[in-house]
Structure formats: C-alpha cells, structure tokens
Design a protein around this motif. Structure first.
Motif, PDB file in Angstrom:
ATOM      1  N   ALA A 195       0.848  -1.199   0.000  1.00 52.13           N
ATOM      2  CA  ALA A 195       0.000   0.000   0.000  1.00 52.13           C
ATOM      3  C   ALA A 195       0.879   1.243   0.000  1.00 52.13           C
ATOM      4  O   ALA A 195       1.849   1.334   0.762  1.00 52.13           O
ATOM      5  N   ASP A 196       0.512   2.222  -0.810  1.00 57.27           N
ATOM      6  CA  ASP A 196       1.332   3.412  -1.017  1.00 57.27           C
ATOM      7  C   ASP A 196       1.130   4.431   0.098  1.00 57.27           C
ATOM      8  O   ASP A 196       0.002   4.782   0.458  1.00 57.27           O
ATOM      9  N   LEU A 197       2.252   4.935   0.637  1.00 56.72           N
ATOM     10  CA  LEU A 197       2.202   5.945   1.693  1.00 56.72           C
ATOM     11  C   LEU A 197       2.116   7.343   1.097  1.00 56.72           C
ATOM     12  O   LEU A 197       2.681   7.617   0.035  1.00 56.72           O
ATOM     13  N   ASN A 198       1.437   8.234   1.824  1.00 60.11           N
ATOM     14  CA  ASN A 198       1.187   9.602   1.364  1.00 60.11           C
ATOM     15  C   ASN A 198       2.000  10.582   2.208  1.00 60.11           C
ATOM     16  O   ASN A 198       1.639  10.881   3.357  1.00 60.11           O
ATOM     17  N   TYR A 199       3.070  11.119   1.648  1.00 57.08           N
ATOM     18  CA  TYR A 199       3.960  12.003   2.392  1.00 57.08           C
ATOM     19  C   TYR A 199       3.485  13.444   2.441  1.00 57.08           C
ATOM     20  O   TYR A 199       4.203  14.315   2.942  1.00 57.08           O
ATOM     21  N   ASP A 200       2.269  13.689   1.991  1.00 57.60           N
ATOM     22  CA  ASP A 200       1.665  14.998   2.238  1.00 57.60           C
ATOM     23  C   ASP A 200       1.302  15.150   3.720  1.00 57.60           C
ATOM     24  O   ASP A 200       1.105  16.256   4.205  1.00 57.60           O
ATOM     25  N   ASN A 201       1.226  14.002   4.406  1.00 57.36           N
ATOM     26  CA  ASN A 201       0.853  13.999   5.819  1.00 57.36           C
ATOM     27  C   ASN A 201       2.113  14.041   6.679  1.00 57.36           C
ATOM     28  O   ASN A 201       2.900  13.098   6.706  1.00 57.36           O
ATOM     29  N   LYS A 202       2.308  15.147   7.407  1.00 55.36           N
ATOM     30  CA  LYS A 202       3.525  15.324   8.193  1.00 55.36           C
ATOM     31  C   LYS A 202       3.569  14.408   9.421  1.00 55.36           C
ATOM     32  O   LYS A 202       4.662  14.160   9.960  1.00 55.36           O
ATOM     33  N   ASP A 203       2.410  13.914   9.877  1.00 58.49           N
ATOM     34  CA  ASP A 203       2.430  12.951  10.977  1.00 58.49           C
ATOM     35  C   ASP A 203       3.155  11.677  10.548  1.00 58.49           C
ATOM     36  O   ASP A 203       3.828  11.037  11.362  1.00 58.49           O
ATOM     37  N   LEU A 204       3.006  11.306   9.285  1.00 54.29           N
ATOM     38  CA  LEU A 204       3.720  10.146   8.753  1.00 54.29           C
ATOM     39  C   LEU A 204       5.226  10.371   8.840  1.00 54.29           C
ATOM     40  O   LEU A 204       5.980   9.445   9.167  1.00 54.29           O
TER      41      LEU A 204
END
Length: 458
Positions: A195-204
């Motif tokens: 599953a692809d991670l979304n680095y727009d989310n700074k919590d990630l």
C-alpha cells in the motif's frame, strides 16, 4: 605477490555472434569527490538473508563475517529484515498466496513473500530471528571494522501494517480507497502486494523517522539503503537524515540515480549507477560502442559533480532475480565488467554469492539457498579478493581522479597509480607493456595481445 605492483592478466574467450563498431580515440577526465574517510576505498556487500544459509537466519549468517572480512568487505547492506505482510502476499510475480489451493497458513510458510512488503518497521521477521540477533550482528561487524546499513522501505507498507487501520490518512487514496503505488499518471506500477504511503501527511514523517531512529538506538546501525528513494519527497529524507544525524553520522544509499537531484543536497552519499550498469549489459552484447559507453558514463557523472558518488555493480538482488545472472546478461564479458566496476569512480558492490560464481537466479518470493561449495567457488573468491586488495593497496579511492580514453575499442582508465586496459573490440589488440610489467612477465615481450574482453591492470 608484490601488492604495490599487482599484475593481473586474464583474457576472455571470443564472443560469438556479436559485432562491435570501431571507435575513435576519446578521453574524458573527472575531478575528485569529497566523502567521509572510512568510505574512501570501501567495498559494499549486499546480504540476502533468506537465501544465504539453509536456516536463512541472522544467527546463521554471523559466522560468515570472517570470510567476508577476508574477502575485503567494508560495508554490509542487509536486505529488509522486517516481518512480511500476510494480506495480499505474493506467491509469484502475479499470484497472491490467497489464490493458492490449500491451507492459508501453510501457504504463508511455503511462500515467504516479498521482503519489501513491511508489516512492522520495528520488528524482525521471525524467520530471520530477533532484534537482539540484529544487535549482535552489527556489534560483530563493528568488531571487524565493518559498517552495517539496513534496507529501508519508506515508500509503502504491507496491507496489514497497523497504520492501515490506525492511520488510513497516511496512505494514498483513489476513489476513497487506499491504493498500491501509482506512477505519475495515476496508474498502478504493479506492486499490488503493498500500500502506497502519502507524504503529504507530516504525521507520517514523524512516525517513519521514529522507526528509523529505533534501529540506530537499539542496534547502533550505521545507515540505510533506501528503497525507491525517488518515490519519496526529498523534503522527508532531509527531515529524517537531520534527525538521525543528531545521534551519529549516517551513511545513506539511495536506490535512485538522476530522478531528483535534490536528493543529493546533503542527504544521500551514494546513488545507484543504473545507467552504467545498463550500458555494461549493452556493451557486452555488442549493442553499443565503447565511445557511447564513455559518453553515457560522463553524462551521468557530470550530473552529480561532487554531490554524491555511484555504487557500481554487475549484479544485485533485482538484477539476479528479474533480469538474470551476470553470466546470462554479460556472457564472456562478465569478468572484464567486474574489473570495470572497480576501475570506475565509486564504490563497487558484491552481491550474495557473486564471490563464489552464483550461476542461477534466486527467487524473489520464495526460499532458496546459495551453494557456497560449488567446484570453482575458490576461483571467484580469489578474483574478488584480489580486486579488493588492489583497490586498497593502491589507495584507489572514491576521490581519486579518473581519466578514461578509448582507442578503437581499447578502453583505458587511469586512476592514481593504476592503469586498466580492456579490449572491448571484436578483434585481438596489442597492448604495449610498461617496463615493470615486462620484467615481471618476460623480457622477451614488448607487447601483450589481449583477446576480446581481455584486460590488463598495471
């Protein structure tokens, strides 16, 4: 053997069914590059734990450290050690374990899946061992003067990683559903077991960086090889490396080349020399000229300047599994290409089994075992040991300037005190010998005749 004037002369058999155009004389030079001291003349070694021993464990690998130290290895790159996801686990390149007949749990045992499908970043795959085993491995490597870097998969996770349930907003979504990795046009790249991670989310960012810190804190890890680094924003990598280097200096290898040059603005030390590798394959087949090879090498090198240096290779886990062994891809040219990977600027890579002449493809999704005792294993081991000794004793470092020339298919590379002469042409070539080499070979000979893919180093 006089290691200050190490003389290697190996001629390869004639390559059948290929043509090579004659090249005009061409010379290129490159400037030095700055790098941390311990990496200056290092050799990196890729460890495929699953296939390394019958047990496929960290503890079973540790006894190999003395052998690798004797081989001349300085950096161990350990392929992913984390638990592999069970959901959508691949049995083959196009089939999931769920699709197989029989008991699901038994199928999971029979098909351990892709090591790049990470279920938990802070755990070790129980098939391999424990975090304590990993700490022991790194400590044992450090005792032998080796550095250890861990393969890190920041672009995606397994479908049963806890984040899927706890933080679905950390993933890329399409039509309201988490998706596998997509290309720039929004189409799947085919890695549908992750599953692809979304680095727009700074919590990630914070969670991923924290998981990377775990291995530095727990095991004294020296760095990371970052899988498909160009799929992840350089702003995240900068954030992560800055945080990691508050603990210790990190050595960072990007599975990337010229995709995003910002990756090398104080983030990654070394990049994948993909283009040179592909040019090696094409040159081996007679599909390109030596001039073309030099031009492509110069083009990529000029992109990086003093930003980062290349990892040169004739094989690795992807090449071996998907595209074939070096013997399949390069034929009679493989040995000359191995020498070339040491002659060029950068750090040479040895893949698991390469040092004993591994001559079959290792499966990507299932268990196999490298044959360490094949009949001619010692010949290959001696060859790579000699190359590592030559590089070290001649102080052939990453920062040593390189001069490369071609004279009708006679490729010559001068670096420091060494000269590499390689015959890439279709015809035998006469190479004039320097005085010291003439005296060591025979006073009767003024020249050495190199067959195609033959080489001499002096």
């Amino acid at each position: 053997m006089n290691k200050q004037i190490l003389f290697l002369l190996i001629t390869a058999a004639t390559w059948f069914g290929c043509t090579q155009k004659s090249d005009d004389h061409k010379t290129v030079e490159t400037a030095p590059i700055s790098v941390r001291d311990w990496a200056e003349n290092a050799t990196i070694y890729e460890v495929n734990l699953r296939h390394y021993t019958p047990e496929g464990t960290i503890q079973a690998f540790i006894p190999h450290l003395d052998r690798l130290q004797n081989l001349g290895v300085d950096v161990l790159w350990i392929m992913p050690i984390h638990p592999v996801g069970a959901v959508k686990r691949k049995a083959t390149g196009d089939q999931f374990v769920e699709d197989l007949e029989g008991d699901f749990q038994e199928n999971l045992k029979a098909y351990p899946g892709s090591p790049y499908s990470v279920q938990n970043y802070r755990a070790v795959n129980p098939d391999y061992g424990t975090v304590a085993d990993m700490k022991q491995l790194i400590a044992a490597a450090h005792e032998r003067g080796m550095k250890v870097i861990l393969d890190w998969v920041a672009n995606h996770t397994a479908w049963d990683h806890a984040w899927i349930t706890d933080h679905p907003d950390w993933y890329t979504q399409k039509d309201g559903h988490i998706t596998d990795p997509l290309d720039e046009n929004g189409n799947s790249v085919g890695w549908n077991d992750v599953a692809d991670l979304n680095y727009d989310n700074k919590d990630l960012w914070e969670a991923m960086t924290s998981d990377m810190k775990f291995w530095v804190d727990s095991c004294d890890l020296d760095g990371f090889r970052c899988d498909v680094a160009f799929f992840v924003p350089e702003t995240f990598w900068k954030h992560a490396v800055t945080a990691l280097e508050e603990k210790k200096d990190m050595f960072m290898l990007a599975e990337a080349e010229g995709h995003n040059m910002k990756l090398y603005d104080g983030i990654f030390d070394m990049y994948y020399a993909w283009n040179v590798h592909h040019q090696m394959n094409e040159l081996s087949k007679g599909n390109i000229t030596t001039d073309h090879f030099i031009q492509e090498w110069q083009r990529v090198d000029s992109l990086f300047g003093d930003k980062a240096f290349p990892m040169n290779f004739i094989t690795n886990h992807d090449e071996n599994s998907w595209n074939g062994t070096e013997f399949e891809r390069m034929g009679d040219a493989w040995k000359m290409m191995a020498v070339l990977s040491y002659a060029l600027k950068g750090m040479p890579l040895i893949y698991s089994g390469q040092e004993v002449g591994l001559n079959r493809r290792l499966p990507f999704f299932t268990k196999d075992q490298i044959d360490w005792h094949k009949a001619d294993a010692e010949v290959f081991t001696a060859f790579y040991t000699q190359l590592n000794e030559l590089k070290l004793d001649s102080n052939l470092t990453i920062s040593t300037p390189i001069q490369m020339s071609n004279d009708e298919g006679l490729l010559t590379i001068k670096r420091g005190s060494l000269t590499f002469v390689m015959n890439t042409s279709e015809m035998p070539k006469s190479v004039p010998l320097e005085s010291s080499i003439k005296q060591r070979a025979s006073d009767r000979y003024e020249h050495q005749m190199l067959q195609r893919w033959g080489y001499i180093i002096y």
